[in-house]
Write a protein that holds these residues in place. Structure first.
Motif, PDB file in Angstrom:
ATOM      1  N   ALA A  24       3.266 -23.620  -0.953  1.00  6.90           N
ATOM      2  CA  ALA A  24       3.414 -22.863   0.313  1.00  6.90           C
ATOM      3  C   ALA A  24       2.335 -23.783   1.156  1.00  6.90           C
ATOM      4  N   ASP A  25       1.533 -24.664   0.825  1.00  8.74           N
ATOM      5  CA  ASP A  25       0.495 -24.911   1.809  1.00  8.74           C
ATOM      6  C   ASP A  25       1.089 -26.196   2.800  1.00  8.74           C
ATOM      7  N   ARG A  51       0.007  -9.744  -1.563  1.00 11.12           N
ATOM      8  CA  ARG A  51       1.475  -9.705  -1.533  1.00 11.12           C
ATOM      9  C   ARG A  51       1.769 -10.334  -0.316  1.00 11.12           C
ATOM     10  N   ARG A  52       2.710 -11.289  -0.337  1.00 10.78           N
ATOM     11  CA  ARG A  52       3.366 -11.724   1.033  1.00 10.78           C
ATOM     12  C   ARG A  52       4.631 -10.474   1.186  1.00 10.78           C
ATOM     13  N   SER A  53       4.741 -10.673   2.723  1.00 12.59           N
ATOM     14  CA  SER A  53       6.319  -9.835   2.889  1.00 12.59           C
ATOM     15  C   SER A  53       7.175 -10.798   2.753  1.00 12.59           C
ATOM     16  N   ALA A  54       8.239 -10.177   2.881  1.00  8.93           N
ATOM     17  CA  ALA A  54       9.380 -11.069   2.392  1.00  8.93           C
ATOM     18  C   ALA A  54       9.760 -12.052   3.562  1.00  8.93           C
ATOM     19  N   VAL A  55       9.638 -11.801   4.724  1.00 10.63           N
ATOM     20  CA  VAL A  55       9.815 -12.751   5.720  1.00 10.63           C
ATOM     21  C   VAL A  55       8.768 -13.987   5.682  1.00 10.63           C
ATOM     22  N   GLU A  56       7.324 -13.735   5.358  1.00 17.17           N
ATOM     23  CA  GLU A  56       6.251 -14.498   5.146  1.00 17.17           C
ATOM     24  C   GLU A  56       6.722 -15.622   4.088  1.00 17.17           C
ATOM     25  N   PHE A  57       7.159 -14.787   2.986  1.00 19.25           N
ATOM     26  CA  PHE A  57       7.668 -15.706   1.487  1.00 19.25           C
ATOM     27  C   PHE A  57       8.638 -16.605   2.033  1.00 19.25           C
ATOM     28  N   PHE A  58       9.474 -16.174   2.677  1.00 17.54           N
ATOM     29  CA  PHE A  58      10.688 -17.051   3.066  1.00 17.54           C
ATOM     30  C   PHE A  58      10.199 -18.329   4.099  1.00 17.54           C
ATOM     31  N   ARG A  59       9.513 -18.002   4.823  1.00 15.63           N
ATOM     32  CA  ARG A  59       8.830 -19.043   5.762  1.00 15.63           C
ATOM     33  C   ARG A  59       8.015 -19.740   5.131  1.00 15.63           C
ATOM     34  N   LYS A  60       6.887 -19.537   4.287  1.00 13.61           N
ATOM     35  CA  LYS A  60       6.221 -20.355   3.714  1.00 13.61           C
ATOM     36  C   LYS A  60       6.560 -21.073   2.449  1.00 13.61           C
ATOM     37  N   VAL A  61       7.572 -20.302   1.508  1.00 14.83           N
ATOM     38  CA  VAL A  61       7.769 -20.973   0.591  1.00 14.83           C
ATOM     39  C   VAL A  61       9.225 -21.544   0.338  1.00 14.83           C
ATOM     40  N   LEU A  62      10.294 -20.645   0.551  1.00 15.59           N
ATOM     41  CA  LEU A  62      11.675 -21.133   0.422  1.00 15.59           C
ATOM     42  C   LEU A  62      11.998 -21.870   1.673  1.00 15.59           C
ATOM     43  N   ARG A 117       3.697 -13.025  -4.737  1.00 13.77           N
ATOM     44  CA  ARG A 117       2.102 -12.795  -5.048  1.00 13.77           C
ATOM     45  C   ARG A 117       1.638 -14.012  -4.396  1.00 13.77           C
ATOM     46  N   ALA A 118       0.633 -13.927  -3.500  1.00 18.39           N
ATOM     47  CA  ALA A 118      -0.273 -14.867  -3.122  1.00 18.39           C
ATOM     48  C   ALA A 118      -1.492 -15.049  -3.753  1.00 18.39           C
ATOM     49  N   THR A 176      17.287  -8.632   3.910  1.00 17.99           N
ATOM     50  CA  THR A 176      17.994  -7.506   3.889  1.00 17.99           C
ATOM     51  C   THR A 176      18.261  -7.219   2.381  1.00 17.99           C
ATOM     52  N   ALA A 177      18.810  -8.229   1.616  1.00 16.87           N
ATOM     53  CA  ALA A 177      19.010  -8.075  -0.133  1.00 16.87           C
ATOM     54  C   ALA A 177      17.695  -7.738  -0.618  1.00 16.87           C
ATOM     55  N   ALA A 178      16.464  -8.319   0.078  1.00 18.32           N
ATOM     56  CA  ALA A 178      15.209  -8.139  -0.727  1.00 18.32           C
ATOM     57  C   ALA A 178      15.272  -8.359  -2.270  1.00 18.32           C
ATOM     58  N   PRO A 179      15.664  -9.612  -2.722  1.00 18.41           N
ATOM     59  CA  PRO A 179      16.230  -9.817  -4.078  1.00 18.41           C
ATOM     60  C   PRO A 179      15.069  -9.940  -5.036  1.00 18.41           C
ATOM     61  N   SER A 180      15.273  -9.709  -6.223  1.00 17.29           N
ATOM     62  CA  SER A 180      14.363 -10.276  -7.158  1.00 17.29           C
ATOM     63  C   SER A 180      14.888 -11.541  -7.570  1.00 17.29           C
ATOM     64  N   LEU A 181      14.170 -12.447  -7.692  1.00 15.43           N
ATOM     65  CA  LEU A 181      14.583 -13.927  -7.592  1.00 15.43           C
ATOM     66  C   LEU A 181      14.569 -14.277  -9.082  1.00 15.43           C
ATOM     67  N   ALA A 182      14.285 -13.546  -9.988  1.00 12.08           N
ATOM     68  CA  ALA A 182      13.749 -13.961 -11.538  1.00 12.08           C
ATOM     69  C   ALA A 182      14.899 -14.013 -12.406  1.00 12.08           C
ATOM     70  N   GLY A 183      16.226 -14.657 -11.980  1.00 14.18           N
ATOM     71  CA  GLY A 183      17.281 -14.737 -12.797  1.00 14.18           C
ATOM     72  C   GLY A 183      17.238 -15.628 -13.884  1.00 14.18           C
ATOM     73  N   PRO A 184      18.141 -15.996 -14.576  1.00 20.16           N
ATOM     74  CA  PRO A 184      18.338 -16.801 -15.641  1.00 20.16           C
ATOM     75  C   PRO A 184      18.061 -18.187 -15.268  1.00 20.16           C
ATOM     76  N   ALA A 185      18.487 -18.657 -13.851  1.00 22.24           N
ATOM     77  CA  ALA A 185      18.271 -19.917 -13.510  1.00 22.24           C
ATOM     78  C   ALA A 185      17.026 -20.348 -13.260  1.00 22.24           C
ATOM     79  N   LEU A 186      16.242 -19.315 -12.200  1.00 22.41           N
ATOM     80  CA  LEU A 186      14.902 -19.555 -12.156  1.00 22.41           C
ATOM     81  C   LEU A 186      13.735 -19.407 -13.527  1.00 22.41           C
ATOM     82  N   ILE A 187      14.445 -18.784 -14.546  1.00 21.72           N
ATOM     83  CA  ILE A 187      13.448 -19.063 -15.688  1.00 21.72           C
ATOM     84  C   ILE A 187      13.743 -20.376 -16.335  1.00 21.72           C
TER      85      ILE A 187
END
Length: 489
Positions: free
Chosen positions: A487-488, A332-343, A477-478, A407-418
């Motif tokens: 992410a690459d 599992r990525r940390s929130a910081v790594e996920f933000f940097r590599k994916v978002l 999840r990585a 800070t929010a550490a959100p769950s991104l799986a809302g209706p729009a992401l679905i």
């Protein structure tokens, strides 16, 4: 007067393997010329602003290189239908890029004069690379190549009126833009002084960071110095670019050395194969990826043995190669790594619409979507951005910082992401049978089915696809097929 006429252009095909562009496609000098052309493009205020705001060339340079390479190949190929489709795709992509730079000046990626400058830098850099490598083009070859590039521009804009028809007039036009319009833009500075020094490893070499960092430490500054030395002197002077002692000699040597490739047997250098290899994920089913993974494992074991034999090894920092890989299944990525590599697709430290647009653009490019499907995908990502902005943009500045996200550490799986996942599934399921087969899967992920994804009928169902996509985007999840996709580098 040396005018490029339609009759001259009709003497031989302007596109395809017999074109002058085709002759350079596997030429190692072309790599140096493309870097130079990219800096000249980025030095144009409009292009520089568009790159900074929208491009993934900082965070995902290898992906950008691959997409640009294959786009150029499609545009200069022999099939006019493929060329028209690619031109339409590029126009849709550029139509979505407009805004203003840090000085409030508007930019528009569909501006015809600006698009002509992009084509001009490619042509002039090709001529320059031949001159610097001791193989200057004769007048007839230059005129033919110029006709090719004007026809390339016409395929995008409907005509080539923004570039002079006469080759002599072109050189006056080019010198005028260099003298009067180019600036020391942020995008040009990033390419010259940040990108080379911090270039991330391509996917295939991501498992050997120590080796990559060592090579980059040597090659990065050299590439920067070579590129600066090759730029037009008036631009170097206006931009205040430093001239390193010996850089001109180094630049000449680099081009001359690359030019020696003409003595190699035909087919020894294949740019397409090289780029495809570098783009392979370490867990790909391609034999080349398995070979590099095996080599990487041996290097890690050798590195670990060296640390054991070093007397002060216990006081040394852990080797980067021994750290857990981000591509390890189940990690599992940390929130910081996920933000940097994916978002943060553009690498500017924030999440905003250009980042999600870059995701949509990459997915649409992989799937070669036509206009209706592409628009549906962009619309789904736009709705997701509105949802994220409403939930995470606490200071109301129109973007989400890494701190706001962490800070929010959100769950991104809302209706729009679905909805994004469902639209992506429909776009991947080309035959519309409600399941993704092996060929459709490979089109999107460029690898075969993983064992944990295959089912008894050899397909990937909608619910499993949507669930895996949401798990990646919300669970951080990585080690999933989406890592090479989003992410690459």
């Amino acid at each position: 007067m040396t005018t490029v006429t339609t009759d001259a252009a009709d003497q031989a095909p302007l596109f395809g393997p017999d074109s002058q562009f085709g002759a350079f496609f596997d030429d190692p000098r072309w790599a140096l010329a493309m870097i130079r052309a990219t800096v000249l493009e980025a030095a144009h205020p409009q292009i520089g602003a568009a790159l900074v705001d929208n491009s993934t060339f900082v965070a995902h340079p290898w992906r950008r290189l691959r997409n640009t390479f294959f786009s150029m190949r499609r545009m200069f190929g022999t099939d006019p239908v493929v060329r028209e489709r690619e031109a339409a795709r590029l126009n849709r992509l550029h139509a979505r890029m407009s805004g203003s730079d840090s000085r409030g000046r508007a930019y528009d990626a569909m501006d015809r004069a600006t698009r002509a400058w992009v084509v001009a830098t490619l042509f002039e850099s090709a001529v320059t690379m031949c001159r610097l490598s001791g193989q200057p083009l004769d007048q007839d070859t230059m005129e033919r190549m110029y006709a090719e590039y004007r026809t390339f521009l016409a395929a995008l804009d409907g005509d080539a009126a923004e570039l002079p028809q006469d080759l002599n007039d072109f050189w006056r036009y080019f010198d005028g833009v260099v003298e009067n319009e180019l600036e020391n833009t942020e995008a040009a500075r990033v390419i010259l002084y940040r990108l080379f020094d911090h270039l991330p490893a391509p996917a295939l070499l991501d498992g050997v960071p120590t080796l990559w960092a060592a090579g980059r430490a040597v090659a990065g500054p050299l590439l920067g110095a070579i590129t600066v030395a090759s730029l037009p002197e008036p631009y170097r002077r206006r931009a205040g670019l430093p001239e390193m002692p010996g850089a001109s000699t180094l630049m000449q040597g680099a081009y001359l050395t690359a030019g020696l490739a003409r003595f190699l047997p035909q087919g020894w250098i294949n740019a397409e194969s090289l780029i495809e290899t570098l783009s392979l994920s370490p867990d790909s089913d391609d034999p080349r990826a398995r070979m590099m993974s095996a080599l990487g494992s041996r290097m890690k074991r050798a590195s670990a043995l060296l640390r054991l034999l070093t007397p002060l090894s216990g006081d040394l920092a852990p080797d980067a190669d021994s750290a857990p890989s981000a591509n390890t299944g189940g990690s599992r990525r940390s929130a910081v790594e996920f933000f940097r590599k994916v978002l943060d697709q553009t690498g500017d430290g924030y999440l905003d619409w250009p980042d999600l647009a870059a995701m949509a653009r990459e997915l649409a490019t992989r799937l070669d979507l036509a206009e209706p499907e592409e628009t549906r995908l962009y619309d789904a990502f736009a709705a997701w951005w509105r949802e994220l902005q409403a939930a995470l943009d606490t200071d109301g500045d129109g973007r989400v910082s890494a701190d706001e996200y962490g800070t929010a550490a959100p769950s991104l799986a809302g209706p729009a992401l679905i909805r994004v996942a469902e639209v992506l599934f429909d776009a991947t399921d080309k035959d519309g049978n409600g399941a993704i087969d092996a060929d459709e899967y490979r089109t999107l992920f460029r690898t075969a089915f993983h064992r944990n994804l295959t089912t008894t009928d050899g397909t990937y169902g909608r619910s499993a696809f949507v669930g895996d996509f949401l798990s990646f985007m919300s669970g951080r999840r990585a080690g999933t097929p989406y890592d090479p996709l989003l992410a690459d580098a």
